[in-house]
Structure formats: C-alpha cells, structure tokens
Design a protein around this motif. Structure first.
Motif, short mmCIF file in Angstrom:
data_model
loop_
_atom_site.label_atom_id
_atom_site.label_comp_id
_atom_site.label_asym_id
_atom_site.label_seq_id
_atom_site.Cartn_x
_atom_site.Cartn_y
_atom_site.Cartn_z
N UNK A 39 8.19 0.57 -12.15
CA UNK A 39 8.58 0.90 -10.77
C UNK A 39 7.42 1.49 -9.99
N UNK A 40 6.62 2.35 -10.64
CA UNK A 40 5.48 2.96 -9.92
C UNK A 40 4.52 1.89 -9.42
N UNK A 77 5.98 -0.28 -6.58
CA UNK A 77 5.95 0.37 -5.27
C UNK A 77 4.53 0.43 -4.74
N UNK A 78 3.57 0.68 -5.63
CA UNK A 78 2.18 0.71 -5.21
C UNK A 78 1.73 -0.64 -4.68
N UNK A 79 2.11 -1.69 -5.40
CA UNK A 79 1.76 -3.05 -4.98
C UNK A 79 2.40 -3.36 -3.63
N UNK A 108 -0.06 5.65 -11.70
CA UNK A 108 0.43 4.27 -11.81
C UNK A 108 0.65 3.65 -10.44
N UNK A 109 1.04 4.48 -9.46
CA UNK A 109 1.18 3.94 -8.10
C UNK A 109 -0.19 3.45 -7.63
N UNK A 110 -1.20 4.27 -7.89
CA UNK A 110 -2.56 3.88 -7.50
C UNK A 110 -3.01 2.63 -8.26
N UNK A 168 -4.23 -3.10 -8.19
CA UNK A 168 -3.83 -4.43 -8.64
C UNK A 168 -3.74 -5.40 -7.46
N UNK A 169 -3.23 -4.88 -6.34
CA UNK A 169 -3.06 -5.70 -5.15
C UNK A 169 -4.38 -6.31 -4.70
#
Lengths: 506, 332
Positions: free
Chosen positions: A107-108, A111-113, A241-243, A248-249
C-alpha cells in the motif's frame, strides 16, 4: 507559442503580491481531504469554497480554487488504492492495480506511485498548456462525433484486458454495461429503459453505480477476513516505502509521457475528459508492457498509467476554459463562475487581452504540482493507517461513508438506492465470476458511444465517404490500429526470444 | 448540489454518524413577520449554468432587500423535470422560491414528460432574461448569409447539416423557418446535441454547417461564429444578421427562447397574499437597484423588471405555441 512580454507580466503579477501564494497549501489540503472522501466530487469541494473567494482578490481566488482542483484530483486515488472505491470516474483504472497492490501489503508503494504519477501528469500537462493553449483549444472545437466515437471505441478495447478468466464472460459483462449506459433520454430525444422513473431520465447515476459495483461488492467479499492486508508484518506504514514508490515512478518515463499526452488531448474534450483518458492510458500501457499479463494483479505500471492520464486532464480542461470560455466539466464551470464573480469573462477575448494572467495561473499550477508532492506525502502517510483498522470496523464505516457520499452526489435518495442495487449486482457478478470492471467501463462509455454514432449517422446520412472528410478520425483510427498491430508483433517476437525480465519490475 | 446539503452531508461524513442531529427540522418559531428564517432558492439545474449563475449573482441583493439569507439548492436533471417536481413538493409558504428557465422547460416537462404539475401551478414573479434562437455558422464557413442558406436548402433540404437540441424552441423555429421559406422540412439534416454548449461548440468548430441555439450563449464565442438569423422581432446583443421579422415580414411565426427568472407556487399567492406582496416588492426593488444592475450586467445576466403580469403572459404565450407544435417536440 510563448509570448515573452506576457511571461514577464505574469512574473510581476506573481511576485508583486505574496498573498496568492498563501492559499496554495490550504487549497491542496482541502482538495486532498474532500477528494479522498468517496462521493465528494471535485466540483462539490470547489462549490463549497466558491463563496468565500468572493471576498478575495482575483488571483488568490483562482489560485485557491485551482489548488483545490489539483489536490482533489489526486485525493480521489487514495480510496481507489486503499479500498477499491474510485471517488470519481477518473480513478476507475487506478483501482485495477492500486487495490491489488494494497491488498498484498504494498500500500505504501502504491500510494507513492499514484502520488508521483499524479504530480508528473499535472506538471507535464501544464507545461504543454504553456506552449499550446490555443492550438489545444482549437483542436477540441474541431472534434466531431466521428472522432469521439473512435475514441470511445478505443476505450472499449480495454474490455479485452479486463475479461479475466473467460473472454466471453468479460464481453458479456461489458455489453451489459454498455446497455446500462444507454438508459435514459438519448441525444435524439427518445426515452428508453427508464421504467417511468424520472430519476433515470439522465441515465443511471454513474458514480453511485460504480461505487456499488466496485467497492461494495469487494467489501462484502472481505467479510471473512480480519484485515485488509492478511499478513501482519505487511501492515506497516512506512515513509521510506512511499518514497520508494515515488522513485519507482520515475523509472517509467515513457508510461508517464504516454499517459500525460492521452490525458491532455482527451481530457480537454468538454464533458468526457478524465473519465475516459485513464482507461485508454491503462489499456495502451498494458498492451505495450512486456509484463502486460501481470496487470490487474498489482503492477505499479498500471497505477502510473492511470494516474498520469487522469491528472493531466486538469490541464486539458483548463485549456478549453481559458481559451474558449467553455467549461469542460463541473470543476471548470465553478472556475468560470469564480471568474464571473470578479467580473472577468473567460473566452477568446480574455486570453487575447490577458495573456499575463493566463500565464500566471499556469505558473501557479506548476507550484501546486510540486507542492502536492510534499503535502501529498504527508497525506497518504496518514491515510495509509486505514490498513491497520480491523475490517469489522472498516467495512461498516466505508459502507456508511459511501451511502452518504452517494446521497451527496445527487442530493436525493436516488443515489443510495442506486448504490444498493449495484452493490448487490456487483456481489452477484463477482460470485459468478463475471468481471465487474468490464461493466463499469461499459457503463461509462455506453452513452458516449451511442450519442456519437447517432450524430455521425445524422451528419453523414449513412454515407461512408464522410470518413474521408474527417482526417482527424482517420488519424486516431490509424494510431489505434498501429498500436494494436505493434503490440501483436512485439508479443510474437517476445515469444520467440522469450523470458527476458524487465528491470523496472520490482 | 446545494451548498447547505453538501456541507451537511460533509459533516455527516466527517463525524460518521451524528447525522441524527441534522435531521431535526428547523425549529418552527411563532408566526411573526415574513420572512423570519432563511429562504431556499431552488435551481432545477446543476451549478454553473445560466440559472445557477443568475441565482447566485442576484442572491446578495435580494437578501438585503428581504432581510433574510438565501440558500441556493441545485436540483438538476431530467431537463428540469426533477427540480420543478421537487419545488412543487416544498411547502407553499414563501420559504422556497424558484429560479428557472420557465420556458421552454415547464411546457416541455408538461407536454413531453408527463410532469406531475400544470403550468398554472406556478406563478412567475419576474422573468427578466428572454433568450432567442440564433442561427449561426462557423466564421471560417463559406456560408455568407441567410439568403445563401435559403438558396442551398431550397435546392436540397439536406444540403447543410444543422446542429440543434431535440425537443427545443430552436427545433420549432427551424421548422417554422423552413415552412416560411419554401424548404422541405422533412428533408432537413438535423444533428442533435444534448445541450446548448455542445451544439454551439459544434457550430463554432464547423463540425456542423449551421447551428440553431440560444443566442446569449453564443456571445463568448462571437469571434468564432458568423450570425445568420435572429429569431426575434428586433435586433439582439449586437448581432449583425437580420431578424426573422425582417426576413419573413412582421407576422413571421417564431417561438421565443428561454425565459428565465423567479417564480413561486401559484397557491402561495392565494394563501399568503401579504407574504407574496413582501416578496414581490423585494424582488422588484432588488431588480431595480443600481448596484444589482451594474453587477449583473458585468456577468451578462439579466435584471430588468418586467413584473408578474407580463412574465406570466409571455410564458403562457410560449407554452401555447409549443402546444401547437407538440409533434415536433416528441423525439426527432
């Protein structure tokens, strides 16, 4: 093209008073919170805050409202990822991979992506707007029904990839959705399928129906689980993990670019905009990705494709509003109303005489997009705590919130009733293994397909030669067919060389 | 969506269940002078349309004149049928008033949609905005003027594609135009659009050869279109094209476009003549106020005082012509 003296003017407008900048962050936060609530549309969030802008100067008012617009544009993706509820029709494709990612404990990252792709989508659409605002608006005016029909067909291609276990079940579900989409009064004034219910005259309310099909049906299936994420160790909320997701994006610039282009061009079309651009971007990305088969099971590329296209629609809709004075949807209609409250009328004269103001608005949107990345990270960090709520609390709360949301959309019981009927329908479809997403796509595109094929027939009187008079439609058709052919070709080649893993896969 | 309803719902959402406290009705106070609590303005269209803009722009001035706040309630959908029906369900005590396009929507609701009301159930206090059909073409089109249109359509009624809304005053007008100029009305190539906006865009973008749509909405697009014919008996909004009476003589038949403004329940006028008088004079004084006129003019909104008598008469006249052409209004 760029007008440098106006650019200079925009610079001095924006630097002369810092009061406009003060409204950026409150606007973004309001947008995020409201956008994340299922059923509270961008339009509503902006309409609620429209009256207070009467007491502001023109530029702060517009900056504030467009910040809400930007924030809410992303806010809708949060429930799409975490709860499979697309708060707006433009977040439908986000649920396809965002929700599976969340359920598997990513989930982290998801949302980051979503956040990073949204920011990139918004940013690139405004960059494009800076150079091409007038051409974009002219193209929009020139789009006829044939072009729109081809675009809708393009969107329908997605059905093929949503089919799941059985292609026939997928097609059946899709056709069912298209038929549902044609309920109501059609463009030629005929009323069908309303069973005498006046609330159905404008068709089945799409957002409550969508929430019912996608969310409620999912939630009812979760009843025997205790948490959204089964594995306790995965239920963490992690900034790192959000970062990770944000990083990743940026490894998929091509997907972002494609999404943003589709978003700007299709998002600019008044009335259709973002609800179709995210579908087309998703289906194009899926078909062109080497790991296309893993789409729908939690592939971050699917989220990138959907989010970069739905947020770049904002720029497209702003182009038609600023250059032509035509509101592309509810949100831009509110912006036009805010213009009017300050005695400014949008349209060709406005953009010709006030290019500096237009540039100032575009620049402030650059700032909004960048700030969204920061504000949004804090917001998704908080929102992600939903995964820690036991489902026995979460499911009833979400059902209650969805019910209120569906009421808010229509202002009448028609909303909750629609939600209820479609929740049962969605549950039954999942139970018997029919893909609900295909019905949602059909429902969203059904009336668009029908209206435009009728109009094409009216204009051409059935003469196929009309196609030759519409180079735009031919161009779209060629691009679409070329894209399909290219996929087929590269798939076959891949089969021959086989098993090369993609570095972007995590 | 209504501001209050939305905010209420928002609060419900936020607090997740203290909804009950909001469901309690407004405390009814002892009967005193009207109005002693806020008045709701029902707009049977979504936010952003003409009526919504009119209601929101006029509200501050009417508020001041009547001494109570106004709340705008948007009830869009079904070509105003839902909003009009909703309004009729509200108590006729003067605490709900209507801001709508009385024509053509009320006659259309009644003639084509089996509306649960009659025209006589409404009483119009003031309909300041009187729109008209404008026939226009894209500014890059090779159609020069109305004579050119007539020549082409006479030779072949299907020669030009015509952008239009189904079941509209514009449709009645194009048929009357065809009859008056010896054009075969059944041969016309009509292309139907769901709203005035899309039909105007199609006209300006030359997707259709000519378009017949409400003229006021064309004003922002004035640079992109060439006016061909104004369906009114005098020139409007500076369009340089001839009027239908100049083309076909003073007795040329045509239907007026949208007539928009303020209305109440007809039963309210009978039940509460004193309250009606208060409301009437408040709307009149607010309409005539210099500040109102300046503010609304700047937003291209109408504020002329026409009064109940003329307003209701104009609406009834339009309804009559539409009834005569009912066959045109039912499906295209």
């Amino acid at each position: 093209m760029l007008d440098f003296s106006a650019l200079d003017g925009a610079y001095s407008i924006l630097t002369s008073s810092w009061s406009a900048w003060l409204w950026l962050i409150p606007g973004l936060v309001i947008g995020l919170v409201f956008g994340a609530m299922p059923g509270i549309s961008i339009t509503m969030a902006m309409a609620i805050f429209l009256p207070i802008t009467l007491y502001m100067d023109f530029l702060p008012a517009i900056v504030f409202l467009t910040s809400i617009y930007t924030g809410a544009g992303f806010g809708g993706s949060v429930p799409a990822v975490l709860m499979n509820i697309p708060g707006t029709s433009s977040a439908v494709a986000t649920t396809f991979d965002g929700y599976p990612m969340a359920r598997s404990g990513r989930h982290n990252q998801a949302l980051g992506v979503a956040l990073a792709s949204s920011v990139m989508g918004t940013l690139s659409s405004y960059v494009l707007l800076l150079f091409l605002i007038v051409p974009v608006s002219i193209i929009v005016l020139k789009l006829g029904p044939l072009e729109m029909f081809v675009i809708a067909v393009w969107g329908l291609l997605l059905l093929g990839s949503l089919a799941g276990s059985s292609v026939w079940r997928g097609l059946l579900a899709g056709i069912f959705g298209v038929l549902l989409g044609t309920i109501g009064m059609n463009t030629a004034g005929f009323i069908r399928g309303t069973m005498g219910v006046p609330w159905l005259l404008d068709g089945i309310p799409a957002i409550p129906a969508m929430m019912g099909l996608l969310a409620a049906s999912q939630l009812l299936n979760l009843i025997n689980t205790t948490y959204l994420i089964e594995n306790e160790d995965d239920r963490k909320i992690s900034f790192a993990k959000i970062i990770d997701g944000v990083k990743l994006t940026f490894k998929s610039p091509i997907i972002i670019f494609r999404g943003a282009t589709i978003g700007v061009v299709i998002g600019a079309i008044p009335g259709v905009g973002s609800s179709i651009s995210n579908l087309i971007s998703y289906s194009e990305t899926k078909r062109n990705a080497p790991d296309g088969d893993s789409f729908g099971t939690g592939n971050p590329k699917g989220v990138i494709a959907a989010e970069s296209a739905n947020s770049s629609s904002e720029g497209g809709a702003m182009a038609t509003m600023l250059a032509l004075g035509i509101p592309g949807g509810g949100a831009t209609a509110i912006l036009l109303a805010a213009f009017a409250m300050h005695n400014i009328i949008g349209g060709p004269q406005f953009i010709a005489q006030n290019r500096d103001i237009v540039y100032a608005i575009i620049f402030s949107n650059f700032a909004q997009a960048i700030l969204l990345l920061i504000v949004g990270m804090g917001f998704v960090y908080l929102a992600a705590s939903i995964v820690r709520v036991p489902l026995r609390f979460l499911i009833p709360s979400v059902l209650v919130v969805s019910t209120f949301g569906s009421y808010a959309i229509l202002g009448s019981l028609a909303g909750p009733i629609t939600l209820f009927v479609f929740a049962i329908l969605g549950w039954a479809m999942v139970r018997y293994d029919y893909p609900v997403a295909a019905t949602v796509v059909g429902l969203l595109l059904g009336s668009l397909l029908e209206q435009n094929i009728i109009r094409t027939w009216q204009i051409s009187r059935g003469d196929l030669g009309y196609l030759l008079e519409r180079p735009g439609a031919i161009l779209i058709l060629v691009v679409m067919i070329a894209s399909i052919a290219f996929t087929a070709l590269s798939k076959r080649r891949r089969k021959i060389t086989s098993s090369v893993t993609d570095p972007a896969e995590s | 969506m209504s501001k209050t309803l939305t905010r209420r719902t928002m609060l419900k959402v936020a607090s997740g269940g203290i909804a009950a406290s909001f469901a309690a009705p407004a405390i009814l106070r002892a009967q005193s002078t009207y109005p002693d609590r806020p008045i709701s303005v029902v707009v049977p269209f979504d936010t952003g349309g003409y009526n919504d803009r009119l209601a929101r722009a006029f509200a501050p001035f009417l508020q001041e004149a009547i001494g109570q706040p106004l709340t705008i309630i948007n009830r869009g959908g079904g070509g105003a049928l839902l909003g009009h029906s909703y309004f009729m369900q509200q108590p006729d005590d003067g605490y709900s008033i209507l801001c709508t396009s009385a024509a053509p929507y009320m006659p259309l609701n009644i003639l084509t949609q089996d509306a649960p009301f009659k025209l006589e159930d409404f009483h119009m206090i003031n309909l300041p905005s009187r729109d008209y059909t404008l026939m226009a073409t894209s500014s890059e089109s090779d159609i020069k003027d109305i004579e050119d249109v007539i020549t082409r359509l006479k030779a072949d009624a299907g020669a030009l594609s015509i952008g239009i809304q189904p079941a509209s005053a514009d449709l009645v007008n194009v048929m009357l135009f065809a009859d008056a100029n010896g054009i075969d009305r059944d041969g016309l190539r009509l292309v139907t659009y769901d709203g005035g906006g899309p039909a105007r865009n199609a006209t300006a973008g030359a997707v259709v050869d000519i378009g017949l749509v409400g003229g006021q909405g064309f004003i922002p697009l004035a640079e992109k279109v060439r006016p061909l014919l104004v369906f009114d008996d005098s020139a409007r909004d500076g369009w340089t094209s001839p009027t239908v009476t100049e083309l076909n003589g003073a007795d040329a038949e045509f239907v007026a476009g949208s007539q928009r403004g303020w209305g109440v329940h007809a039963s309210f006028v009978e039940k509460h003549p004193d309250r009606y008088q208060t409301l009437l004079s408040a709307i009149e004084s607010a309409s005539k106020d210099e500040a109102t006129i300046t503010s609304l003019k700047a937003q291209d909104l109408a504020t002329d005082w026409i009064g109940p008598e003329a307003s209701n008469k104009a609406l009834a006249a339009t309804a009559r012509v539409m009834t005569q052409h009912i066959d045109l209004l039912k499906g295209t």
